[in-house]
Enzyme design. Sequence first.
Site, mmCIF file in Angstrom:
data_model
loop_
_atom_site.group_PDB
_atom_site.id
_atom_site.type_symbol
_atom_site.label_atom_id
_atom_site.label_comp_id
_atom_site.label_asym_id
_atom_site.label_seq_id
_atom_site.Cartn_x
_atom_site.Cartn_y
_atom_site.Cartn_z
ATOM 1 N N ASP A 1 27.388 -9.484 12.279
ATOM 2 C CA ASP A 1 28.399 -9.610 11.520
ATOM 3 C C ASP A 1 29.807 -8.900 12.122
ATOM 4 O O ASP A 1 29.541 -8.073 12.899
ATOM 5 C CB ASP A 1 28.453 -8.498 10.291
ATOM 6 N N ARG B 1 26.754 -0.644 1.281
ATOM 7 C CA ARG B 1 27.215 -0.434 2.540
ATOM 8 C C ARG B 1 28.334 -1.633 2.403
ATOM 9 O O ARG B 1 28.575 -2.415 1.368
ATOM 10 C CB ARG B 1 25.840 -1.074 3.250
ATOM 11 N N GLU C 1 26.086 -8.197 0.209
ATOM 12 C CA GLU C 1 26.352 -7.528 1.498
ATOM 13 C C GLU C 1 27.869 -7.960 1.628
ATOM 14 O O GLU C 1 28.457 -8.932 1.170
ATOM 15 C CB GLU C 1 25.578 -7.933 2.398
HETATM 16 C C1 FRU Z 1 24.921 -8.248 6.821
HETATM 17 C C2 FRU Z 1 24.195 -6.868 7.063
HETATM 18 C C3 FRU Z 1 25.044 -5.833 6.521
HETATM 19 C C4 FRU Z 1 24.677 -4.646 7.412
HETATM 20 C C5 FRU Z 1 24.629 -5.291 8.583
HETATM 21 C C6 FRU Z 1 23.495 -4.580 9.578
HETATM 22 O O1 FRU Z 1 24.374 -9.266 7.824
HETATM 23 O O2 FRU Z 1 23.027 -6.927 6.728
HETATM 24 O O3 FRU Z 1 24.851 -5.628 4.922
HETATM 25 O O4 FRU Z 1 25.862 -3.493 7.164
HETATM 26 O O5 FRU Z 1 24.064 -6.509 8.346
HETATM 27 O O6 FRU Z 1 23.510 -5.144 10.823
#
Ligand code: FRU
Length: 498
Positions: free
Chosen positions: A24, A151, A203
């Site tokens: 991300d 998160r 997310e």
């Molecule tokens: C989205 C995710 C987020 C998390 C991150 C971990 O792609 O799963 O929810 O914070 O990647 O790398």
Amino acid sequence: MTAITKQNYRGVYHFSPQAKWMNDPNGMVYFEGEYHLFFQHHPGGMTMGAMHWGHAVSRDLITWEELPIALFPDELGMIFSGSAVVDWNNTTGFFAEKPGLVAIFTHHLDMPEGQPAVQRQSLAYSHDNGRTWTKYEGNPVLEHDTFIDFRDPKVFWNQETNKWVMIVACGQTVCLYHSPDLIHWTFASEFGKGIGSHDGVWECPDLFPLHVDGDPSNIKWVMLVSIGADPAFVEGSRTQYFTGHFDGDVFTPDEDSRTIRWLDYGRDNYAGVSWSDVPEEDGRRLFIGWMSNWMYAPQTPAEEFRGAMTLPRELYLESREGKVLLVQKPAKELEAARIPVLSLKDVTVHEINASLAGLQLDAYEIAVKFTRGISAGIKVRVGAGEETVVGMDAETEELYVDRLASGQNSFHEWFPGRHSVELQAPGEIHELCIYVDRTSVEVFGNGGQAVLTDLIFPKPESAGVAAFAEQEGTPFLSLEVYKLALPAANGDDRQVEG
Ligand code: FRU
């Protein structure tokens, strides 16, 4: 002409890390002339692992300079996704001298076998434009007793209420909190039960206002929510959006938002969010996404690094046929990378292909216009047995990308495919803008009304390009081709010459 000696997965004009794994985009903020792009990074491996925040900056949204890692895991856990803001008024007390950056991120702590990991929100701040960071001593600043998935905080300053707002993913909903100082947070509301797609965990949310059709008196709020991959769904991970009203505490979705709407109809635009603190006189809402999909991300062909971002894009709200749609266009800065190759008007497919024959291009943009009602399009990255097809299907009025024969595709059974979306024509013309790079195709249909972003892994020598239509004599209204070339800032300056 430079000889091509080996496969190269590094895009010419897309950001990818110098080495190892990236997912991300994080902490995107504009400050003192720099667009910051932090990113989920595992510097020790080619798949997800101990997550850090990598860091890159750009002054023009085209060339990116990768800087040393910004945030390292600590006793509270790994550094998962989050956002960054400028604390202009020193609400935190971290910036006695001059404003600086605050990162708000998830600390993810793995627990002993059999117990779920703990996710909590924490802060770090920087006095030197994101080059070095101090973690706040009172971390974490926000925790929850019931959500296991808690998160990806995205924070912004709400001018109406004079408070910070956080939107954070909570299992299969999002929660909104507010705070005077980024340190003390008060719960405001929860959104998402019984609405939208619940095909996976929610997310990386975002929430921001946009003018509808550029009218400052008509503001709507846009909520982005990424949905994790679930093996039951062939689409894998993807991003949905809602439009509605936000009163500082509660987001109320529009009627339109009761039907699921996706940001992108390709497979490879995930976890994207927008930049904070873009100056008001600029006024743009700029976005970037991770150009992959959790369904197969750890398996994609890769050598030194794995992962790339989409093009930076501008988001707009436009009303079309009574509905308010989220529209994406490539950031206008991209135009500076253009080297004109071809410009044709009122030509047949046959004539276009006579001009395209012999062109070998690996990083380029094609803009094409043709009449509604014909099935036509462009084949890119064409070589022996390889092609990626971008076109309009007249019968279904669908825009599609077909990557069935795009190159390497056996690493996951669901990678090969044809992805499509209905595309309405505002008039009698369809206009496609296609951005091709060494491992990607991004298609913006009718001014960004429909977008498809897809990874492809062609051979370097599959660099041909051709137009097609139902009948050879079919006229195209126009076709423009630009090579996209950048200074050698992305780690590799090798270009295929035409
Ligand atoms: C989205 C995710 C987020 C998390 C991150 C971990 O792609 O799963 O929810 O914070 O990647 O790398």
